[in-house]
Design a protein around this motif. Structure first.
Motif, PDB file in Angstrom:
ATOM      1  N   TYR A  42      -1.131  -7.633 -49.479  1.00  0.00           N
ATOM      2  CA  TYR A  42      -0.259  -7.135 -50.545  1.00  0.00           C
ATOM      3  C   TYR A  42      -0.567  -7.826 -51.871  1.00  0.00           C
ATOM      4  N   GLN A  43      -0.864  -9.115 -51.802  1.00  0.00           N
ATOM      5  CA  GLN A  43      -1.206  -9.862 -53.017  1.00  0.00           C
ATOM      6  C   GLN A  43      -2.491  -9.337 -53.651  1.00  0.00           C
ATOM      7  N   ARG A  44      -3.344  -8.726 -52.839  1.00  0.00           N
ATOM      8  CA  ARG A  44      -4.606  -8.178 -53.335  1.00  0.00           C
ATOM      9  C   ARG A  44      -4.505  -6.700 -53.684  1.00  0.00           C
ATOM     10  N   GLY A  45      -3.294  -6.160 -53.626  1.00  0.00           N
ATOM     11  CA  GLY A  45      -3.087  -4.781 -54.050  1.00  0.00           C
ATOM     12  C   GLY A  45      -3.067  -3.748 -52.947  1.00  0.00           C
ATOM     13  N   TYR A  46      -3.221  -4.177 -51.665  1.00  0.00           N
ATOM     14  CA  TYR A  46      -3.156  -3.210 -50.561  1.00  0.00           C
ATOM     15  C   TYR A  46      -1.711  -3.048 -50.125  1.00  0.00           C
ATOM     16  N   ARG A  47      -1.268  -1.801 -49.987  1.00  0.00           N
ATOM     17  CA  ARG A  47       0.105  -1.505 -49.603  1.00  0.00           C
ATOM     18  C   ARG A  47       0.106  -0.606 -48.381  1.00  0.00           C
ATOM     19  N   GLY A  48       1.052  -0.866 -47.489  1.00  0.00           N
ATOM     20  CA  GLY A  48       1.279   0.059 -46.386  1.00  0.00           C
ATOM     21  C   GLY A  48       0.668  -0.352 -45.066  1.00  0.00           C
ATOM     22  N   TYR A  49       0.342   0.674 -44.301  1.00  0.00           N
ATOM     23  CA  TYR A  49       0.004   0.559 -42.885  1.00  0.00           C
ATOM     24  C   TYR A  49      -1.362  -0.086 -42.666  1.00  0.00           C
ATOM     25  N   PHE A  50      -1.458  -0.955 -41.648  1.00  0.00           N
ATOM     26  CA  PHE A  50      -2.746  -1.504 -41.245  1.00  0.00           C
ATOM     27  C   PHE A  50      -2.678  -1.948 -39.782  1.00  0.00           C
ATOM     28  N   GLU A  51      -3.846  -2.226 -39.215  1.00  0.00           N
ATOM     29  CA  GLU A  51      -3.936  -2.634 -37.809  1.00  0.00           C
ATOM     30  C   GLU A  51      -4.885  -3.809 -37.681  1.00  0.00           C
ATOM     31  N   LEU A  52      -4.569  -4.722 -36.753  1.00  0.00           N
ATOM     32  CA  LEU A  52      -5.408  -5.879 -36.484  1.00  0.00           C
ATOM     33  C   LEU A  52      -5.754  -5.941 -35.003  1.00  0.00           C
ATOM     34  N   ASP A  53      -6.993  -6.275 -34.722  1.00  0.00           N
ATOM     35  CA  ASP A  53      -7.422  -6.571 -33.359  1.00  0.00           C
ATOM     36  C   ASP A  53      -7.570  -8.079 -33.224  1.00  0.00           C
ATOM     37  N   TYR A  54      -6.980  -8.631 -32.181  1.00  0.00           N
ATOM     38  CA  TYR A  54      -7.114 -10.057 -31.892  1.00  0.00           C
ATOM     39  C   TYR A  54      -7.799 -10.234 -30.546  1.00  0.00           C
ATOM     40  N   LEU A  55      -8.522 -11.332 -30.405  1.00  0.00           N
ATOM     41  CA  LEU A  55      -9.109 -11.740 -29.129  1.00  0.00           C
ATOM     42  C   LEU A  55      -8.398 -12.998 -28.669  1.00  0.00           C
ATOM     43  N   ILE A  56      -7.920 -12.999 -27.436  1.00  0.00           N
ATOM     44  CA  ILE A  56      -7.244 -14.164 -26.882  1.00  0.00           C
ATOM     45  C   ILE A  56      -8.164 -14.808 -25.865  1.00  0.00           C
ATOM     46  N   ASP A  57      -8.545 -16.037 -26.119  1.00  0.00           N
ATOM     47  CA  ASP A  57      -9.424 -16.798 -25.223  1.00  0.00           C
ATOM     48  C   ASP A  57      -8.665 -17.098 -23.930  1.00  0.00           C
ATOM     49  N   LEU A  58      -9.152 -16.586 -22.816  1.00  0.00           N
ATOM     50  CA  LEU A  58      -8.458 -16.751 -21.544  1.00  0.00           C
ATOM     51  C   LEU A  58      -8.531 -18.175 -21.022  1.00  0.00           C
ATOM     52  N   ASP A  59      -9.439 -18.985 -21.561  1.00  0.00           N
ATOM     53  CA  ASP A  59      -9.570 -20.372 -21.118  1.00  0.00           C
ATOM     54  C   ASP A  59      -8.717 -21.333 -21.929  1.00  0.00           C
ATOM     55  N   SER A  60      -8.338 -20.941 -23.150  1.00  0.00           N
ATOM     56  CA  SER A  60      -7.581 -21.854 -24.002  1.00  0.00           C
ATOM     57  C   SER A  60      -6.326 -21.238 -24.603  1.00  0.00           C
ATOM     58  N   ASP A  61      -6.151 -19.907 -24.492  1.00  0.00           N
ATOM     59  CA  ASP A  61      -5.052 -19.159 -25.124  1.00  0.00           C
ATOM     60  C   ASP A  61      -5.153 -19.154 -26.645  1.00  0.00           C
ATOM     61  N   GLN A  62      -6.285 -19.599 -27.197  1.00  0.00           N
ATOM     62  CA  GLN A  62      -6.456 -19.545 -28.641  1.00  0.00           C
ATOM     63  C   GLN A  62      -6.600 -18.102 -29.088  1.00  0.00           C
ATOM     64  N   VAL A  63      -5.976 -17.778 -30.222  1.00  0.00           N
ATOM     65  CA  VAL A  63      -5.989 -16.417 -30.750  1.00  0.00           C
ATOM     66  C   VAL A  63      -6.987 -16.339 -31.897  1.00  0.00           C
ATOM     67  N   TYR A  64      -7.935 -15.411 -31.782  1.00  0.00           N
ATOM     68  CA  TYR A  64      -8.934 -15.195 -32.827  1.00  0.00           C
ATOM     69  C   TYR A  64      -8.721 -13.807 -33.447  1.00  0.00           C
ATOM     70  N   LEU A  65      -8.887 -13.717 -34.764  1.00  0.00           N
ATOM     71  CA  LEU A  65      -8.865 -12.414 -35.423  1.00  0.00           C
ATOM     72  C   LEU A  65     -10.170 -11.688 -35.134  1.00  0.00           C
ATOM     73  N   GLY A  66     -10.066 -10.466 -34.641  1.00  0.00           N
ATOM     74  CA  GLY A  66     -11.252  -9.664 -34.361  1.00  0.00           C
ATOM     75  C   GLY A  66     -11.646  -8.818 -35.560  1.00  0.00           C
TER      76      GLY A  66
END
Length: 330
Positions: A120-144
């Motif tokens: 929003y600070q960069r001027g994008y408004r509205g709907y969006f989607e994110l894919d995340y990867l969850i490391d099954l060995d550490s539960d760390q969440v990575y942005l895909g």
């Protein structure tokens, strides 16, 4: 970004553009790389990532002047050979409470809100989607990846039990673009509701693509509507229509046909989407017995045939570079 030396010996390489899975390459050896080297090296730049043991997730949100509203977190089905010809190809999702721990859900919502604020600070408004990867060995969440648009999980998000009982996420997108609206709704409270109630019930979608390499013609296809499944694993039409929430019983499914009779079924082309009310993934992330049962039932609704010589010649003519050049010149 990590130095290339810190990525280990197994990589995932992805180009900037391409239908789901077509341009994601899993590299564990020189032989793996050589098979796809031409596709990778023809690109100006590619993303090189560490190959981890992970599960894919998907979540939608809406960046507005009131804050970022976040939808429920979903699993992803990736590379199921019954559904897609591509190893890295997205082909389904699930929405149910036991899929993730409360800690993972809270971290994903926090990260998604932060992304919404930055957009929003960069001027994008509205709907969006994110894919995340969850490391099954550490539960760390990575942005895909970020998809700044309506996506393939939008129906799951907006037609979920949570959306039916509260507010569909897409409504916030519409309200953001209506400057006359003054919304009196606590964004933080809404997102807490998502964490508490967003995954109540069980819902899944199955994305059926053409898995055959050879171009074919569709000669049989289901109509869109509500179907039941019998003990033999066959689908029976209950009512034609376009309302997914007309099919909420465990033995019912809503089918949205994509490819119709007479169309060319090409490798990776979408045939249909099926919404069911059960979990469809196994512990390894592939289809479980229920996922396979519904997939086989949907596949059996389609029939194809090989192209005639006349059809094959017409297709070859269309894709002939000289023909395309003359068309542009004309």
């Amino acid at each position: 970004a990590l130095p290339i030396s810190d990525l280990g010996v197994r990589w995932v390489v992805q180009t900037a553009y391409g239908d789901s899975g077509k341009t994601t390459f899993f590299i564990a050896s020189e032989e793996d790389y050589n098979k796809v080297a031409d596709q990778i090296e023809s690109e100006h730049a590619v993303k090189v990532m560490k190959w981890i043991r992970c599960t894919g997730t998907a979540i939608e949100a809406c960046a507005t002047r009131w804050g970022t509203f976040v939808g429920p977190l979903m699993t992803e089905v990736i590379g199921a050979p019954e559904l897609t010809p591509y190893t890295g190809g997205w082909c389904g999702n699930e929405l149910y409470e036991a899929a993730f721990t409360p800690e993972v859900r809270a971290e994903v919502v926090r990260m998604t809100q932060a992304m919404g604020r930055a957009l929003y600070q960069r001027g994008y408004r509205g709907y969006f989607e994110l894919d995340y990867l969850i490391d099954l060995d550490s539960d760390q969440v990575y942005l895909g990846e970020l998809n700044a648009r309506i996506t393939g999980i939008s129906a799951m998000t907006n037609l979920s039990d949570f959306a039916a009982q509260t507010v569909p996420l897409f409504l916030f997108h519409l309200l953001e673009y209506d400057e006359s609206i003054a919304l009196d709704l606590d964004v933080a409270a809404f997102n807490q509701q998502v964490l508490a109630l967003g995954a109540k019930g069980i819902a899944s979608q199955i994305i059926l693509k053409q898995t055959e390499s050879m171009l074919q013609v569709v000669i049989r296809a289901p109509v869109s509507g509500v179907y039941s499944i019998d003990s033999q694993g066959d689908l029976h039409l209950k009512s034609a229509g376009y309302n997914r929430r007309d099919a909420l019983a465990p033995s019912e499914a809503f089918v949205l046909r994509i490819m119709a009779v007479g169309e060319y079924a090409y490798k990776g082309g979408d045939l249909a989407i099926m919404f069911v009310n059960t979990a469809i993934r196994s512990g390894s992330g592939q289809l479980n017995s229920e996922g396979l049962r519904w997939t086989r039932a949907l596949k059996s609704c389609f029939g194809t045939r090989s192209l005639t010589q006349e059809e094959r010649s017409a297709v070859e003519q269309i894709h002939n570079p000289a023909h395309m050049k003359s068309e542009r010149t004309a």
